[in-house]
Write an enzyme that holds these catalytic residues in place. Structure first.
Site, mmCIF file in Angstrom:
data_model
loop_
_atom_site.group_PDB
_atom_site.id
_atom_site.type_symbol
_atom_site.label_atom_id
_atom_site.label_comp_id
_atom_site.label_asym_id
_atom_site.label_seq_id
_atom_site.Cartn_x
_atom_site.Cartn_y
_atom_site.Cartn_z
ATOM 1 N N ASP A 49 0.836 -1.201 0.000
ATOM 2 C CA ASP A 49 0.000 0.000 0.000
ATOM 3 C C ASP A 49 0.876 1.258 0.000
ATOM 4 O OD1 ASP A 49 0.858 -0.119 2.611
ATOM 5 O OD2 ASP A 49 -1.131 0.036 3.515
ATOM 6 N N SER A 50 2.212 1.067 0.015
ATOM 7 C CA SER A 50 3.122 2.192 -0.239
ATOM 8 C C SER A 50 2.816 2.823 -1.583
ATOM 9 C CB SER A 50 4.577 1.708 -0.201
ATOM 10 O OG SER A 50 4.756 0.593 -1.058
ATOM 11 N N GLU B 239 -1.197 -5.287 8.598
ATOM 12 C CA GLU B 239 -0.511 -4.617 9.693
ATOM 13 C C GLU B 239 -1.301 -4.858 10.965
ATOM 14 O OE1 GLU B 239 0.211 -0.476 8.867
ATOM 15 O OE2 GLU B 239 1.032 -0.911 6.880
ATOM 16 N N GLU C 139 9.322 -3.859 10.370
ATOM 17 C CA GLU C 139 9.734 -2.579 9.777
ATOM 18 C C GLU C 139 10.263 -1.649 10.865
ATOM 19 O OE1 GLU C 139 7.001 -0.741 7.062
ATOM 20 O OE2 GLU C 139 8.145 1.150 7.008
#
Ligand code: KIV
Length: 270
Positions: free
Chosen positions: A51-52, A121, A188
């Site tokens: 989704d970056s 996430e 991350e």
């Protein structure tokens, strides 16, 4: 070079085998058929439709605005370009408020988009979602540490787990999500020592970004690898274009650096 045979499609079983045998897993984002094809041809093991894309393709400030329709569309494009790599797709902001909607949306990524695996996430609170997807045959990668969809809760894009209590929570999240059925973890922006502890304790592959060299694999956003990210690139990223005269050369250099352990260096970790 990747050790997979020419015609072999990479699966979660391949990733588990690579972890067992200490073979580094090379992951890279792609959002369309052309770049997915190049990543695949360069020997990337996992292509992530992240989704970056909200930031690097759509030009937004965060990933918050990315919708399920956006993800399905870009996943379908990337699926047309890959041959061998495992195709992972992100479940975007607010797509997993409960198990039923998570199942519906993960199903869309696989059935309409052609994804082999989904990434979500969330910490231990998402264990029931992970279990539901897993029991329905959907491979899941659980994204821990800096979770960009939580940027407003986290107060910015910061390294996560420097404090002992947060580090303990992250270790617990990793354990709970693995027990719930996650097939991989993505860490991350966590300190390299914490990432090493989580990787050693895990029984599933751990992919890192800004998490040091000891993870089972590495992932970067393709725009960072090609040096075309607007503004200042994150500390954990490396531009692989210098010294290479093509996109293919830069992606291959990234893959080689992950496999031989020369990426990331200590300066590219926390
Ligand atoms: O959305 C994305 O591209 C990601 C990577 C940065 C891991 O989640």
């Amino acid at each position: 070079m990747s050790t997979h045979s020419e015609n072999q499609r990479i699966t979660v079983t391949t990733l588990a085998r690579m972890r067992r045998e200490g073979e580094k897993i090379v992951c890279l984002t792609a959002y369309d058929a052309g770049f997915a094809r190049m990543a695949d041809a360069a020997g990337v093991d996992v292509i992530l439709v992240g989704d970056s894309l909200g930031m690097v393709v759509q030009g937004c400030e965060s990933t918050i605005g990315v919708t399920m329709d956006d993800m399905v569309y870009h996943t379908r494009l990337a699926a047309r370009g890959r041959s061998h790599a495992l195709l992972m797709a992100d479940l975007p902001f607010l797509s997993c408020p409960d198990t039923a909607q998570a199942l519906h949306n993960a199903g869309r990524l696989m059935q309409e988009g052609g994804a082999d695996m989904v990434k979500l996430e969330g910490g231990a609170a998402q264990a029931d979602v992970v279990a539901r997807l897993s029991m329905n045959g959907i491979p899941v990668c659980a994204h821990l540490g800096l979770r960009p969809q939580f940027v407003h809760k986290l107060g910015g894009y910061r390294v996560q787990g420097r404090e002992a209590d947060i580090a303990a929570l992250l270790r617990e999240d990793a354990h709970v999500l693995e027990q719930a059925g996650a097939d991989a973890l993505l860490l991350e922006c966590v300190p390299a020592t914490l990432a090493q502890q989580i990787t050693q304790a895990a029984g599933i592959p751990v992919i890192g970004i800004g998490a040091g060299a000891t993870c089972d694999g590495q992932i970067l956003v393709i725009h960072d690898v090609l040096g075309i990210t607007p503004g200042r690139a994150p500390r954990f990223a490396r531009n692989f274009m210098p010294g290479h005269d093509s996109i293919d050369g830069a992606i291959r250099a990234y893959a080689t650096a992950v496999r031989d352990g020369s990426f990331p260096t200590a300066d590219e970790a926390f």
